[in-house]
Design a protein around this motif. Structure first.
Motif, PDB file in Angstrom:
ATOM      1  N   ALA A   1       0.827  -1.207   0.000  1.00 21.10           N
ATOM      2  CA  ALA A   1       0.000   0.000   0.000  1.00 21.10           C
ATOM      3  C   ALA A   1       0.861   1.257   0.000  1.00 21.10           C
ATOM      4  O   ALA A   1       0.541   2.247  -0.669  1.00 21.10           O
TER       5      ALA A   1
ATOM      6  N   ALA B   1      -8.135   2.588   6.576  1.00 16.74           N
ATOM      7  CA  ALA B   1      -9.510   2.374   6.121  1.00 16.74           C
ATOM      8  C   ALA B   1      -9.615   1.134   5.239  1.00 16.74           C
ATOM      9  O   ALA B   1     -10.565   0.357   5.337  1.00 16.74           O
ATOM     10  N   GLN B   2      -8.614   0.935   4.390  1.00 22.15           N
ATOM     11  CA  GLN B   2      -8.619  -0.216   3.476  1.00 22.15           C
ATOM     12  C   GLN B   2      -8.516  -1.534   4.226  1.00 22.15           C
ATOM     13  O   GLN B   2      -9.171  -2.517   3.865  1.00 22.15           O
TER      14      GLN B   2
ATOM     15  N   LEU C   1      -0.421   5.203  -0.878  1.00 24.54           N
ATOM     16  CA  LEU C   1      -1.508   5.439   0.070  1.00 24.54           C
ATOM     17  C   LEU C   1      -0.978   6.034   1.375  1.00 24.54           C
ATOM     18  O   LEU C   1       0.077   5.638   1.863  1.00 24.54           O
ATOM     19  N   ALA C   2      -1.723   6.958   1.952  1.00 22.15           N
ATOM     20  CA  ALA C   2      -1.386   7.547   3.246  1.00 22.15           C
ATOM     21  C   ALA C   2      -1.864   6.624   4.358  1.00 22.15           C
ATOM     22  O   ALA C   2      -2.652   5.695   4.127  1.00 22.15           O
ATOM     23  N   ASN C   3      -1.412   6.886   5.582  1.00 20.05           N
ATOM     24  CA  ASN C   3      -1.769   6.030   6.714  1.00 20.05           C
ATOM     25  C   ASN C   3      -3.274   5.891   6.888  1.00 20.05           C
ATOM     26  O   ASN C   3      -3.794   4.803   7.137  1.00 20.05           O
ATOM     27  N   LYS C   4      -4.004   7.015   6.769  1.00 23.20           N
ATOM     28  CA  LYS C   4      -5.459   6.964   6.940  1.00 23.20           C
ATOM     29  C   LYS C   4      -6.102   6.091   5.869  1.00 23.20           C
ATOM     30  O   LYS C   4      -7.050   5.346   6.153  1.00 23.20           O
ATOM     31  N   GLU C   5      -5.603   6.174   4.661  1.00 24.14           N
ATOM     32  CA  GLU C   5      -6.155   5.374   3.571  1.00 24.14           C
ATOM     33  C   GLU C   5      -5.860   3.892   3.773  1.00 24.14           C
ATOM     34  O   GLU C   5      -6.719   3.034   3.531  1.00 24.14           O
ATOM     35  N   ILE C   6      -4.648   3.598   4.238  1.00 21.80           N
ATOM     36  CA  ILE C   6      -4.287   2.200   4.500  1.00 21.80           C
ATOM     37  C   ILE C   6      -5.147   1.644   5.626  1.00 21.80           C
ATOM     38  O   ILE C   6      -5.654   0.518   5.563  1.00 21.80           O
TER      39      ILE C   6
END
Length: 231
Positions: free
Chosen positions: A176, A188-189, A181-186
């Motif tokens: 990721a 959430a994923q 991807l940023a930490n928040k996106e990771i």
């Protein structure tokens, strides 16, 4: 069944403001007793709980306030119920900040590889000298990886790349990161907290011997490209 030790000695080492909290897991009470007595004599260590299998350990942790969680889990591999390798994977998934040290009679290198891939930071043989166990504890608490001398020689004789030490979740996060991807996106994923992602990033840098955020991103991008070429 768990055995908390609220009155265990709380000796403080100069490098720490409080003792490192330790959870012991082994299905042999005599082994736990001996290890507890030995560790409780060491400055900077406090045995705060025991369990006789992986399920009991996870149940105990689930009901424990975050501020009282152990920093180190020492577990055997072969136990009735959930074994140490499966437990290491569960701990890495739910409590990635916990250091897991395997103490086992088995010197089979496949067990070692499985334990490391599951998230264990160290592997010590039960017939190793006592000072080797203490060295392992010190190493894994500092974020390093430690193997018993006999295990280390066997591992050195085989060609093992740094990616072989990563857990499946760490590989997911590395992938990721490589995709930008940023930490928040990771988080959430993967359905985890941002703090958990940050902990995995720290573990990745330690395992891959990478300094800094930019270095990890560069490595992840390069690895992603290598995987794509391989496919």
């Amino acid at each position: 069944m768990t055995y908390p030790h609220d009155e265990a000695p709380a000796l403080t080492a100069p490098a720490r403001s409080a003792p490192a909290r330790v959870l012991l897991i082994d299905d042999h009470a005599l082994v736990r007793d001996g290890m507890r007595m030995h560790l409780s004599q060491q400055p900077g260590l406090e045995v705060v709980g025991e369990a006789d299998d992986g399920e009991a350990a996870l149940a105990w942790l689930a009901n424990l306030d975050e501020s009282r969680r152990p920093e180190l889990v020492i577990t055997d591999i072969g136990m009735r119920g959930m074994g140490g390798i499966t437990l290491a994977g569960a701990l890495h998934e739910h409590y990635p900040e916990l250091a897991v040290l395997i103490v086992s009679m088995h010197d089979n290198l496949e067990y070692v590889r499985q334990a490391v891939r599951a998230g264990a930071r160290g592997y010590v043989l039960k017939d190793a000298p006592a000072d080797e166990l203490l060295a392992a504890i010190q190493a894994v608490l500092a974020g390093r990886v430690f193997y018993s001398a006999r295990i280390a020689r066997g591992m050195a004789a085989q060609t093992v790349g740094p990616l072989d030490a990563l857990t499946p979740r760490e590989r997911e996060i590395l992938n990721a990161i490589g995709r930008g991807l940023a930490n928040k996106e990771i988080a959430a994923q993967l359905g985890v907290s941002v703090r958990t992602v940050e902990t995995h990033r720290l573990n990745l840098k330690r395992k891959l011997a990478i300094d800094g955020r930019a270095g990890l991103v560069k490595y992840a991008v390069q690895q992603l490209g290598t995987d794509a070429e391989g496919n």
